[in-house]
Design an enzyme around this catalytic site. Sequence first.
Site, mmCIF file in Angstrom:
data_model
loop_
_atom_site.group_PDB
_atom_site.id
_atom_site.type_symbol
_atom_site.label_atom_id
_atom_site.label_comp_id
_atom_site.label_asym_id
_atom_site.label_seq_id
_atom_site.Cartn_x
_atom_site.Cartn_y
_atom_site.Cartn_z
ATOM 1 N N SER A 145 -16.025 -18.413 -8.952
ATOM 2 C CA SER A 145 -14.862 -19.130 -8.443
ATOM 3 C C SER A 145 -14.481 -18.639 -7.053
ATOM 4 C CB SER A 145 -13.682 -18.950 -9.407
ATOM 5 O OG SER A 145 -12.473 -19.199 -8.747
ATOM 6 N N SER A 146 -14.444 -17.313 -6.856
ATOM 7 C CA SER A 146 -13.970 -16.875 -5.542
ATOM 8 C C SER A 146 -15.026 -17.081 -4.469
ATOM 9 C CB SER A 146 -13.415 -15.458 -5.554
ATOM 10 O OG SER A 146 -14.196 -14.629 -6.339
ATOM 11 N N ASP A 195 -8.054 -32.197 4.875
ATOM 12 C CA ASP A 195 -8.150 -31.529 3.572
ATOM 13 C C ASP A 195 -9.158 -30.399 3.711
ATOM 14 O OD1 ASP A 195 -8.420 -30.920 0.698
ATOM 15 O OD2 ASP A 195 -7.414 -32.834 0.420
ATOM 16 N N TYR A 222 -9.764 -4.797 0.624
ATOM 17 C CA TYR A 222 -9.437 -5.493 1.868
ATOM 18 C C TYR A 222 -9.430 -7.001 1.667
ATOM 19 C CZ TYR A 222 -9.067 -1.133 4.167
ATOM 20 O OH TYR A 222 -8.634 0.115 4.506
ATOM 21 N N HIS A 230 -15.680 7.271 -1.057
ATOM 22 C CA HIS A 230 -14.457 8.082 -1.141
ATOM 23 C C HIS A 230 -13.816 7.952 -2.529
ATOM 24 C CE1 HIS A 230 -12.064 4.547 0.887
ATOM 25 N NE2 HIS A 230 -11.994 4.416 -0.420
ATOM 26 N N HIS A 231 -14.308 7.007 -3.323
ATOM 27 C CA HIS A 231 -13.823 6.888 -4.702
ATOM 28 C C HIS A 231 -14.565 7.828 -5.640
ATOM 29 C CE1 HIS A 231 -11.305 3.379 -3.921
ATOM 30 N NE2 HIS A 231 -12.216 3.072 -3.021
ATOM 31 N N LYS A 249 -3.266 -2.747 14.227
ATOM 32 C CA LYS A 249 -2.493 -3.863 13.667
ATOM 33 C C LYS A 249 -1.023 -3.483 13.496
ATOM 34 C CE LYS A 249 -4.278 -6.680 10.734
ATOM 35 N NZ LYS A 249 -4.954 -7.912 11.096
ATOM 36 N N THR A 277 -6.546 -0.216 11.634
ATOM 37 C CA THR A 277 -5.320 -0.479 10.890
ATOM 38 C C THR A 277 -4.110 -0.105 11.738
ATOM 39 O OG1 THR A 277 -6.552 0.132 8.912
ATOM 40 C CG2 THR A 277 -4.181 -0.145 8.662
ATOM 41 N N GLU A 317 -13.299 -5.090 -1.722
ATOM 42 C CA GLU A 317 -12.350 -5.870 -2.512
ATOM 43 C C GLU A 317 -10.897 -5.544 -2.149
ATOM 44 O OE1 GLU A 317 -12.395 -8.345 -4.550
ATOM 45 O OE2 GLU A 317 -10.469 -8.173 -5.607
ATOM 46 N N HIS A 371 -14.401 -1.238 -2.644
ATOM 47 C CA HIS A 371 -13.592 -1.009 -1.450
ATOM 48 C C HIS A 371 -13.440 -2.260 -0.591
ATOM 49 C CE1 HIS A 371 -11.025 1.303 1.093
ATOM 50 N NE2 HIS A 371 -11.537 0.533 2.035
ATOM 51 N N HIS A 406 -4.321 -5.003 -17.608
ATOM 52 C CA HIS A 406 -3.283 -5.140 -16.572
ATOM 53 C C HIS A 406 -3.936 -5.221 -15.195
ATOM 54 C CE1 HIS A 406 0.006 -4.071 -13.825
ATOM 55 N NE2 HIS A 406 -0.668 -2.999 -13.466
ATOM 56 N N SER A 408 1.476 -11.688 9.888
ATOM 57 C CA SER A 408 1.227 -12.007 11.298
ATOM 58 C C SER A 408 1.815 -13.367 11.679
ATOM 59 C CB SER A 408 -0.267 -12.021 11.608
ATOM 60 O OG SER A 408 -0.836 -10.769 11.348
ATOM 61 N N ARG A 457 -4.188 10.254 -14.705
ATOM 62 C CA ARG A 457 -3.938 8.829 -14.890
ATOM 63 C C ARG A 457 -4.574 8.354 -16.187
ATOM 64 N NH1 ARG A 457 -8.204 5.772 -10.826
ATOM 65 N NH2 ARG A 457 -7.068 3.952 -11.570
ATOM 66 N N TRP A 505 -10.482 -0.680 -15.417
ATOM 67 C CA TRP A 505 -10.938 -1.892 -14.716
ATOM 68 C C TRP A 505 -12.244 -1.655 -13.970
ATOM 69 C CZ3 TRP A 505 -11.188 -3.357 -9.354
ATOM 70 C CH2 TRP A 505 -10.883 -2.322 -8.461
HETATM 71 C C1 HEM Z 1 -6.028 -2.033 1.986
HETATM 72 C C2 HEM Z 1 -5.212 -1.561 1.136
HETATM 73 C C3 HEM Z 1 -5.694 -0.628 0.069
HETATM 74 C C4 HEM Z 1 -5.814 -0.929 -1.234
HETATM 75 C C5 HEM Z 1 -5.493 -2.263 -1.883
HETATM 76 C C6 HEM Z 1 -6.302 0.238 -1.905
HETATM 77 C C7 HEM Z 1 -6.552 0.305 -3.243
HETATM 78 C C8 HEM Z 1 -7.041 1.386 -3.892
HETATM 79 C C9 HEM Z 1 -7.307 1.448 -5.289
HETATM 80 C C10 HEM Z 1 -7.118 0.317 -6.271
HETATM 81 C C11 HEM Z 1 -7.749 2.675 -5.564
HETATM 82 C C12 HEM Z 1 -8.035 3.252 -6.933
HETATM 83 C C13 HEM Z 1 -9.281 2.856 -7.506
HETATM 84 C C14 HEM Z 1 -9.460 3.397 -8.888
HETATM 85 O O1 HEM Z 1 -9.987 4.512 -9.026
HETATM 86 O O2 HEM Z 1 -9.085 2.718 -9.855
HETATM 87 C C15 HEM Z 1 -7.800 3.389 -4.319
HETATM 88 C C16 HEM Z 1 -8.259 4.668 -4.168
HETATM 89 C C17 HEM Z 1 -8.446 5.262 -2.955
HETATM 90 N N1 HEM Z 1 -8.050 4.784 -1.715
HETATM 91 FE FE1 HEM Z 1 -7.189 3.060 -1.356
HETATM 92 N N2 HEM Z 1 -6.471 1.223 -0.997
HETATM 93 C C18 HEM Z 1 -6.114 0.738 0.230
HETATM 94 C C19 HEM Z 1 -6.137 1.387 1.429
HETATM 95 C C20 HEM Z 1 -6.666 2.626 1.610
HETATM 96 C C21 HEM Z 1 -6.777 3.315 2.863
HETATM 97 C C22 HEM Z 1 -6.277 2.752 4.183
HETATM 98 C C23 HEM Z 1 -7.377 4.473 2.613
HETATM 99 C C24 HEM Z 1 -7.754 5.573 3.554
HETATM 100 C C25 HEM Z 1 -7.748 5.491 4.842
HETATM 101 C C26 HEM Z 1 -7.652 4.549 1.217
HETATM 102 C C27 HEM Z 1 -8.269 5.586 0.584
HETATM 103 C C28 HEM Z 1 -8.444 5.687 -0.769
HETATM 104 C C29 HEM Z 1 -9.124 6.779 -1.424
HETATM 105 C C30 HEM Z 1 -9.713 8.006 -0.721
HETATM 106 C C31 HEM Z 1 -9.118 6.509 -2.796
HETATM 107 C C32 HEM Z 1 -9.774 7.343 -3.887
HETATM 108 C C33 HEM Z 1 -8.853 8.333 -4.465
HETATM 109 C C34 HEM Z 1 -9.459 9.055 -5.615
HETATM 110 O O3 HEM Z 1 -10.140 8.460 -6.470
HETATM 111 O O4 HEM Z 1 -9.223 10.271 -5.676
HETATM 112 N N3 HEM Z 1 -7.202 3.404 0.620
HETATM 113 N N4 HEM Z 1 -7.335 2.586 -3.303
HETATM 114 CU CU LIG Z 2 -11.523 2.573 -1.182
#
Ligand code: HEM
Ligand SMILES: [Cu+2]
Lengths: 530, 40
Positions: free
Chosen positions: A168-169, A105, A256, A301-302, A330, A327, A254, A252, A76, A267, A449, A141
């Site tokens: 591709s990307s 083009d 963005y 932070h992950h 914006k 952010t 990614e 991370h 998924h 915008s 999860r 994933w």
């Molecule tokens: C731009 C949009 C954002 C997307 C698409 C996004 C997406 C994600 C995804 C997919 C994960 C989970 C990854 C995984 O373990 O499978 C995640 C975790 C996390 N995100 Fe975001 N995020 C965004 C913005 C932010 C922002 C603005 C912050 C903080 C200022 C943030 C902080 C975190 C943190 C700290 C985790 C880790 C949480 C943990 O594993 O305990 N994210 N984010």
């Molecule tokens: Cu992140």
Amino acid sequence: MSEAVLHDDHHDHKPYGIGRWLFSTNHKDIGTMYLVFALIMFFVGGAMSMVIRAELFQPGIQYVDPQFYNSMVTVHALVMIFGALMPAGVGLANWMIPMMIGAPDMALPRMNNMSFWILPFAFTLLLSTFFMQGGAPAGGWTMYPPLVLQLGDGFPYLVFAVHFLGISSIMGAINIIATVFNMRAPGMSFMRLPLFVWAWIITAFLLIAAMPVLAGGVTMLLTDKYFGTAFFDAAGGGDPVMFQHIFWFFGHPEVYILVLPSFGVISQIIPTFSRKPLFGYTSMVYATASIAFLSFFVWAHHMFTVGMPLTGELFFMYATMSIAVPTGVKIFNWMATMWKGSMTFETPMLFAIGVLFMFSIGGFSGLMMGITPVDFQYHDTYFIVAHFHYVIVPGIIFGIIGGIYFWLPKWTGNMYDEKLGKLHFWLSTVSVNVLFFPMHFIGLAGMPRRIPDYNVQFADWNTIISLGGFVFGLSQLILVWVVIKCVRGGEKATDQVWEGAHGLEWTLPSPPPFHTFTTPPEVTDATAHS
Amino acid sequence: MSEKDQMSAKKELAIKNMRLAIILGLVAIGFYAVFIIFYW
Ligand code: HEM
Ligand SMILES: [Cu+2]
């Protein structure tokens, strides 16, 4: 670039039949293919999420065995991220960037064709693993070793699918950069570019920097499994945590890569329906670039819970907090754009405002998880599932859908059905919150999860979440209906389409002819967006 | 502009595009290779 360079009028005929699509070098046709592909993958990935929510409707194992459940969760995510979100963004870029900058083009039309056709090939590889010994990828994933190495025959297919998606990307990104750098109409200076174009240039650089890292990481997984290396194998002197660093150094940026195009779309939408120019254009460009730059310094932070040194934890905590600054710039600029504007609330504007509100909810939970000690509680619970679904679904998908409603009249020459559009928006908005908001609660209460079964204390919220999920899934069929209806006919759209729309793309007829701007337009302050 | 100038300007643009694409492509491949060698 002189006027005559691109003047070329022997190309007016459209190719026909299947060859038009297979061998297409036309940015509009390729854009359409990307968008259709993304929509199909959205429903493929969506079907998998319906399986997940059906299984979680009640505690206990109901419909699928745990191994298959894990495959559903894993595939998924891969399908949605690489098959739906990224191609949708590239599809919008293909359609709009040449028309926005006055180019005939994309810079490299044949490579454009290749970038697209790699996608169905890569997803055939990935999805074929369901029929293999050992099944489809099921380790998440994020593909962490050693778990991912236990995958059976599907493993090399997973790795090569990721390689192809990366290729591709990267080719798509190169094409976008070359187009914007070399193909702008005379007078279209960088600081006159519409913000959607800016968002995409920055995204393209992120792609070129981040995708090779992912490709490198999965290559090392491959050699670890088949060629006796020990990059991530502790027994051989490697380190499995190293993979997490590599993955998130890609991962991370990614997120963005996914969100910036959506920011670009809103915008464009917000000034149009506020009938005011975008507030703080220059600060918007710099904020977007800062977000992109900072996104390379927050990856850990992950992985706060892997046992990093304290200095590392602190560094990544503060770095994560600091992303909130650009952010915030914006978000405030979008609000200031609406301030005292004569606003109307057509469907694209509703989706854009939805992004503003609900992306912010996800942004705040992100900040919460960015606080190291607090994340020890949240990590690997449903709280994080709530977080990333808020930023991705109402933050990114709503932006893309808003863009589709916004540009559909331009693409097809017909207005879409506004009543259905509004119905789609409201059903989606209510159900998306029923679906994802309670995940915060069960996450804080400790529900992990990626599990097919759970403690009965979580039962009530899970039922509600699943119901929200089913309604959200069904509501998306309205989008398909609206698009089909709009392609087949409807009230004719004017060239400008929206009263408040400004920019080169709105000077073209709706629908635009197969080849546009074969003679580049002259751009002045009056005709530029900003 | 004459037919000939048009052709050469077109060619020049194509070369410019290709050059940029090759540079960026090499950057990407470079990241990939250096990365793996770095961890070898
Ligand atoms: C731009 C949009 C954002 C997307 C698409 C996004 C997406 C994600 C995804 C997919 C994960 C989970 C990854 C995984 O373990 O499978 C995640 C975790 C996390 N995100 Fe975001 N995020 C965004 C913005 C932010 C922002 C603005 C912050 C903080 C200022 C943030 C902080 C975190 C943190 C700290 C985790 C880790 C949480 C943990 O594993 O305990 N994210 N984010
Ligand atoms: Cu992140």
